[in-house]
Design a protein around this motif. Structure first.
Motif, short mmCIF file in Angstrom:
data_model
loop_
_atom_site.label_atom_id
_atom_site.label_comp_id
_atom_site.label_asym_id
_atom_site.label_seq_id
_atom_site.Cartn_x
_atom_site.Cartn_y
_atom_site.Cartn_z
N TRP A 97 51.24 -53.89 92.64
CA TRP A 97 51.10 -55.36 92.71
C TRP A 97 50.09 -55.86 91.70
N VAL A 98 50.43 -57.00 91.05
CA VAL A 98 49.48 -57.72 90.20
C VAL A 98 49.47 -59.18 90.64
N ASP A 99 48.35 -59.87 90.40
CA ASP A 99 48.30 -61.28 90.78
C ASP A 99 49.05 -62.12 89.75
N ILE A 100 49.18 -63.39 90.05
CA ILE A 100 49.98 -64.27 89.19
C ILE A 100 49.42 -64.33 87.77
N LYS A 101 48.10 -64.38 87.64
CA LYS A 101 47.49 -64.45 86.31
C LYS A 101 47.83 -63.20 85.50
N GLN A 102 47.73 -62.02 86.12
CA GLN A 102 48.04 -60.78 85.41
C GLN A 102 49.53 -60.68 85.09
N ARG A 103 50.35 -61.29 85.94
CA ARG A 103 51.79 -61.25 85.66
C ARG A 103 52.10 -61.99 84.35
N HIS A 104 51.42 -63.11 84.12
CA HIS A 104 51.69 -63.90 82.92
C HIS A 104 50.83 -63.49 81.72
N ASP A 105 49.79 -62.69 81.98
CA ASP A 105 48.89 -62.28 80.90
C ASP A 105 48.70 -60.77 80.97
N SER A 106 49.63 -60.02 80.37
CA SER A 106 49.55 -58.56 80.44
C SER A 106 48.32 -58.02 79.76
N ALA A 107 47.73 -58.79 78.82
CA ALA A 107 46.52 -58.33 78.13
C ALA A 107 45.36 -58.18 79.10
N SER A 108 45.39 -58.94 80.20
CA SER A 108 44.30 -58.86 81.19
C SER A 108 44.34 -57.55 81.96
N ARG A 109 45.42 -56.80 81.86
CA ARG A 109 45.52 -55.49 82.52
C ARG A 109 45.91 -54.41 81.50
N ALA A 110 45.47 -54.60 80.26
CA ALA A 110 45.82 -53.67 79.19
C ALA A 110 45.35 -52.25 79.50
N ALA A 111 44.19 -52.13 80.15
CA ALA A 111 43.67 -50.79 80.46
C ALA A 111 44.57 -50.04 81.42
N GLY A 112 45.34 -50.79 82.22
CA GLY A 112 46.24 -50.15 83.18
C GLY A 112 47.60 -49.83 82.62
N GLN A 113 47.87 -50.27 81.39
CA GLN A 113 49.15 -49.98 80.74
C GLN A 113 49.04 -48.64 80.00
N ILE A 114 48.99 -47.58 80.77
CA ILE A 114 48.71 -46.25 80.23
C ILE A 114 49.85 -45.77 79.34
N GLU A 115 49.50 -45.34 78.14
CA GLU A 115 50.47 -44.80 77.19
C GLU A 115 50.47 -43.28 77.26
N GLY A 116 51.56 -42.68 76.79
CA GLY A 116 51.66 -41.22 76.79
C GLY A 116 52.07 -40.68 78.14
N GLU A 117 52.09 -39.38 78.25
CA GLU A 117 52.55 -38.74 79.48
C GLU A 117 51.56 -38.93 80.61
N VAL A 118 52.08 -39.30 81.77
CA VAL A 118 51.25 -39.48 82.96
C VAL A 118 51.87 -38.70 84.11
N GLU A 119 51.04 -38.48 85.12
CA GLU A 119 51.51 -37.79 86.33
C GLU A 119 51.01 -38.57 87.53
N PHE A 120 51.87 -38.77 88.51
CA PHE A 120 51.49 -39.50 89.72
C PHE A 120 52.41 -39.09 90.86
N VAL A 121 52.02 -39.49 92.05
CA VAL A 121 52.83 -39.25 93.25
C VAL A 121 53.39 -40.59 93.71
N ALA A 122 54.65 -40.58 94.11
CA ALA A 122 55.31 -41.81 94.55
C ALA A 122 56.24 -41.50 95.72
N LYS A 123 56.60 -42.54 96.46
CA LYS A 123 57.53 -42.41 97.58
C LYS A 123 58.93 -42.83 97.14
N VAL A 124 59.87 -42.03 97.50
CA VAL A 124 61.27 -42.37 97.18
C VAL A 124 61.71 -43.51 98.10
N ARG A 125 62.25 -44.54 97.49
CA ARG A 125 62.71 -45.69 98.26
C ARG A 125 64.10 -46.11 97.83
#
Length: 255
Positions: A97-125
């Motif tokens: 989830w991102v707030d409305i401001k971050q939805r319209h301004d991706s630069a405000s969450r640039a640090a979270g836009q991770i480039e390159g290979e990542v690893e994470f755990v997620a739930k199948v839905r």
């Protein structure tokens, strides 16, 4: 009421299932993605690369913390194409989830836009369906009302599968993970009490009305019976008077 009892039991089973799945370790992402059809609610480990340039938004939605109840912050879910490293196939990832401001301004969450290979755990839905009577899904550029997995897959040329990143893998300044609605509360007992209560009150009301009706019927019958009795008595008196009068006339004639 009986239907709510059945739903309460089904919900209890679902809650127990979800609790068990939350406690289990994450599985490896299968090579054959069709196996995901049988893995809903299970956790899988994902390794690959995001394509942030094609991210989609679903909302507006409230922020869900680590409870089943949302809090009143308005924002959007971020759904991003993800290329799996082990087989090169693309799937969909609900990053969070991102707030409305971050939805319209991706630069405000640039640090979270991770480039390159990542690893994470997620739930199948699975995807979501539009409520009956709702308009078409897309509400604007890259914005959707629900998680329309077939629609995403067709637009983004991915496989029709989606996973929700768990909260523990929320990146710094990135979308807040853990936005999977859980059914860890069961309010159907309240519904059972409510519906049985309504049934009891309704039954008492009907019984009261029936008793009132029967009393009215008895009073009406008593009134009619009494009226008929009075008419019979009046008729008897008239007949008796007529006989007496006739007897007197006969006696006068004889004299």
């Amino acid at each position: 009421g009986n239907w709510q009892v059945r739903r309460m039991r089904e919900k209890d089973k679902l809650i127990e299932f979800e609790k068990r799945e939350l406690e289990k370790p994450a599985l490896s992402m299968p090579d054959d993605l069709t196996e995901l059809n049988d893995l809903e609610w299970k956790k899988v480990r994902c390794v690959g690369v995001f394509d942030h340039s094609r991210e989609q938004f679903v909302g507006p939605r409230p922020l869900m913390k680590q409870t089943s109840d949302p809090v009143s912050y308005s924002g959007y879910l971020v759904v991003t194409p993800f290329k799996l490293s082990h087989n090169g196939k693309w799937i969909l990832v609900n990053r969070g989830w991102v707030d409305i401001k971050q939805r319209h301004d991706s630069a405000s969450r640039a640090a979270g836009q991770i480039e390159g290979e990542v690893e994470f755990v997620a739930k199948v839905r699975k995807g979501e369906k539009l409520p009956r009577g709702s308009a078409m899904n897309t509400t604007g550029r890259n914005t959707w009302r629900v998680k329309d997995v077939p629609g995403f897959a067709e637009l983004l040329t991915t496989e029709p599968y989606i996973v929700d990143v768990v909260y523990e893998y929320t990146p710094k300044d990135g979308p807040i993970g853990g936005q999977t609605p859980l059914h860890l509360t069961n309010k159907h007992l309240e519904y059972v009490v409510t519906w049985y209560g309504i049934a009891i009150v309704t039954s008492l009301f009907i019984l009261s009305m029936l008793r009132q009706y029967l009393r009215q019927v008895r009073r009406q019958r008593a009134f009619l019976a009494n009226k008929q009795l009075q008419q019979q008595r009046q008729q008897q008196h008239q007949e008796q008077a007529a006989r007496l009068l006739k007897g007197g006339e006969d006696a006068g004639t004889a004299v």
